[in-house]
Design a protein around this motif. Structure first.
Motif, PDB file in Angstrom:
ATOM      1  N   SER A 107       0.872  -1.168   0.000  1.00 14.29           N
ATOM      2  CA  SER A 107       0.000   0.000   0.000  1.00 14.29           C
ATOM      3  C   SER A 107       0.915   1.225   0.000  1.00 14.29           C
ATOM      4  O   SER A 107       1.461   1.610   1.032  1.00 14.29           O
ATOM      5  CB  SER A 107      -0.893   0.000   1.245  1.00 14.29           C
ATOM      6  N   GLN A 173      -7.670  -7.750   9.311  1.00 13.38           N
ATOM      7  CA  GLN A 173      -6.781  -6.864   8.581  1.00 13.38           C
ATOM      8  C   GLN A 173      -6.609  -5.537   9.320  1.00 13.38           C
ATOM      9  O   GLN A 173      -7.580  -4.983   9.824  1.00 13.38           O
ATOM     10  CB  GLN A 173      -7.353  -6.592   7.186  1.00 13.38           C
ATOM     11  N   GLN A 175      -5.975  -1.580   9.298  1.00 15.80           N
ATOM     12  CA  GLN A 175      -6.258  -0.511   8.345  1.00 15.80           C
ATOM     13  C   GLN A 175      -5.030   0.347   8.053  1.00 15.80           C
ATOM     14  O   GLN A 175      -5.021   1.076   7.071  1.00 15.80           O
ATOM     15  CB  GLN A 175      -7.407   0.354   8.856  1.00 15.80           C
ATOM     16  N   PRO A 181      -2.454  -3.817   1.446  1.00 18.15           N
ATOM     17  CA  PRO A 181      -3.553  -2.850   1.495  1.00 18.15           C
ATOM     18  C   PRO A 181      -4.774  -3.445   2.189  1.00 18.15           C
ATOM     19  O   PRO A 181      -5.090  -4.618   1.990  1.00 18.15           O
ATOM     20  CB  PRO A 181      -3.850  -2.575   0.011  1.00 18.15           C
ATOM     21  N   TYR A 182      -5.461  -2.632   2.987  1.00 16.74           N
ATOM     22  CA  TYR A 182      -6.599  -3.169   3.740  1.00 16.74           C
ATOM     23  C   TYR A 182      -7.700  -3.690   2.822  1.00 16.74           C
ATOM     24  O   TYR A 182      -8.468  -4.570   3.198  1.00 16.74           O
ATOM     25  CB  TYR A 182      -7.150  -2.117   4.708  1.00 16.74           C
ATOM     26  N   LYS A 183      -7.752  -3.187   1.581  1.00 15.17           N
ATOM     27  CA  LYS A 183      -8.771  -3.661   0.636  1.00 15.17           C
ATOM     28  C   LYS A 183      -8.544  -5.116   0.232  1.00 15.17           C
ATOM     29  O   LYS A 183      -9.439  -5.746  -0.341  1.00 15.17           O
ATOM     30  CB  LYS A 183      -8.782  -2.772  -0.603  1.00 15.17           C
ATOM     31  N   THR A 184      -7.361  -5.639   0.549  1.00 14.05           N
ATOM     32  CA  THR A 184      -7.088  -7.047   0.257  1.00 14.05           C
ATOM     33  C   THR A 184      -8.085  -7.959   0.969  1.00 14.05           C
ATOM     34  O   THR A 184      -8.429  -9.029   0.477  1.00 14.05           O
ATOM     35  CB  THR A 184      -5.650  -7.413   0.683  1.00 14.05           C
ATOM     36  N   TYR A 186     -11.202  -7.481   1.337  1.00  9.59           N
ATOM     37  CA  TYR A 186     -12.386  -7.602   0.487  1.00  9.59           C
ATOM     38  C   TYR A 186     -12.119  -8.538  -0.690  1.00  9.59           C
ATOM     39  O   TYR A 186     -12.988  -9.296  -1.114  1.00  9.59           O
ATOM     40  CB  TYR A 186     -12.805  -6.230  -0.033  1.00  9.59           C
ATOM     41  N   PHE A 187     -10.889  -8.471  -1.208  1.00  4.58           N
ATOM     42  CA  PHE A 187     -10.494  -9.369  -2.299  1.00  4.58           C
ATOM     43  C   PHE A 187     -10.579 -10.820  -1.842  1.00  4.58           C
ATOM     44  O   PHE A 187     -11.129 -11.680  -2.549  1.00  4.58           O
ATOM     45  CB  PHE A 187      -9.077  -9.036  -2.752  1.00  4.58           C
TER      46      PHE A 187
END
Length: 230
Positions: A107, A173, A175, A181-184, A186-187
């Motif tokens: 990130s 995770q 933040q 990246p924290y969006k990982t 969601y992935f």
């Protein structure tokens, strides 16, 4: 009887997950196994170690637990999360916990914030108190470029197995994670096909989530997830 396998991250060792391992040992009668992946540990020796050796070592540890225990819980941190996902797709695992798992990595926005904080600490003469700086300073010069390529190979190899996971999974995770990246999270939630999935974010945590400010809350949450409806 329950066996729990915890897999540490790239360029790390059991110390990265030790607070969690200690908490589970203190609060359960489970057998907690935290192997050191080839070339890892306090003294790194990654020069000629392939990603296949990391996978093989973790797989061997899981098979040994299967020989002795009726139920298996699997926990993976960072790269260890991708290894744990791979194993959960291939073998019977009762529950899976993924911590700051490296399904994606770096990130850049958070890295800049971390660098800025380290520079500020440097100006104040407090750089040696910056935990993130101290952690990664030790690794500079110890990690060969080829080892980084092996890490990337491992992530690429294990990603397709995410869709084959059907065990209950908890995804945690931080933040403020500058490596993943924290969006990982969601992935991972999207790719993993398990019917039972939980995703939790920790506002104060960076990449070393088991050692961070939220570690106590993390430990109790993992314990609750693993002991729920057992």
């Amino acid at each position: 009887m329950i066996g729990c396998l915890i897999i540490h991250g790239y360029t790390g060792g059991p110390y990265e997950v030790e607070p969690l391992a200690a908490y589970l040992r203190e609060n359960t009668s489970w057998h907690i196994e935290v192997p050191t992946l080839p070339g890892h540990g306090r003294k790194l020796a990654l020069k000629n170690v392939s990603h296949k050796k990391w996978l093989h070592a973790a797989e061997k540890a899981l098979k040994q637990l299967h020989e002795k225990y009726d139920q298996i819980y699997l926990i993976g941190f960072s790269m260890g999360g991708m290894i744990a996902s791979y194993l959960a797709a291939k073998y019977k695992v009762d529950k899976l916990v993924l911590l700051a798992t490296a399904g994606k990595y770096l990130s850049f926005k958070q890295i800049l914030l971390d660098v800025g904080e380290a520079i500020a600490d440097g100006f104040r003469g407090e750089l040696n108190k910056n935990k993130l700086y101290l952690h990664y300073k030790r690794k500079l010069g110890e990690v060969p470029f080829k080892a980084n390529l092996e890490f990337l190979k491992l992530v690429k190899y294990t990603k397709p197995y995410l869709k084959d996971i059907d065990t209950p999974v908890l995804i945690a995770q931080g933040q403020q994670d500058s490596m993943v990246p924290y969006k990982t999270a969601y992935f991972l939630e999207k790719e993993i096909t398990s019917k039972r999935k939980e995703v939790v974010f920790f506002e104060r945590s960076r990449h070393l989530i088991c050692l961070g400010n939220d570690k106590d809350a993390l430990n109790t949450m993992i314990y609750a997830f693993l002991t729920k409806n057992k």
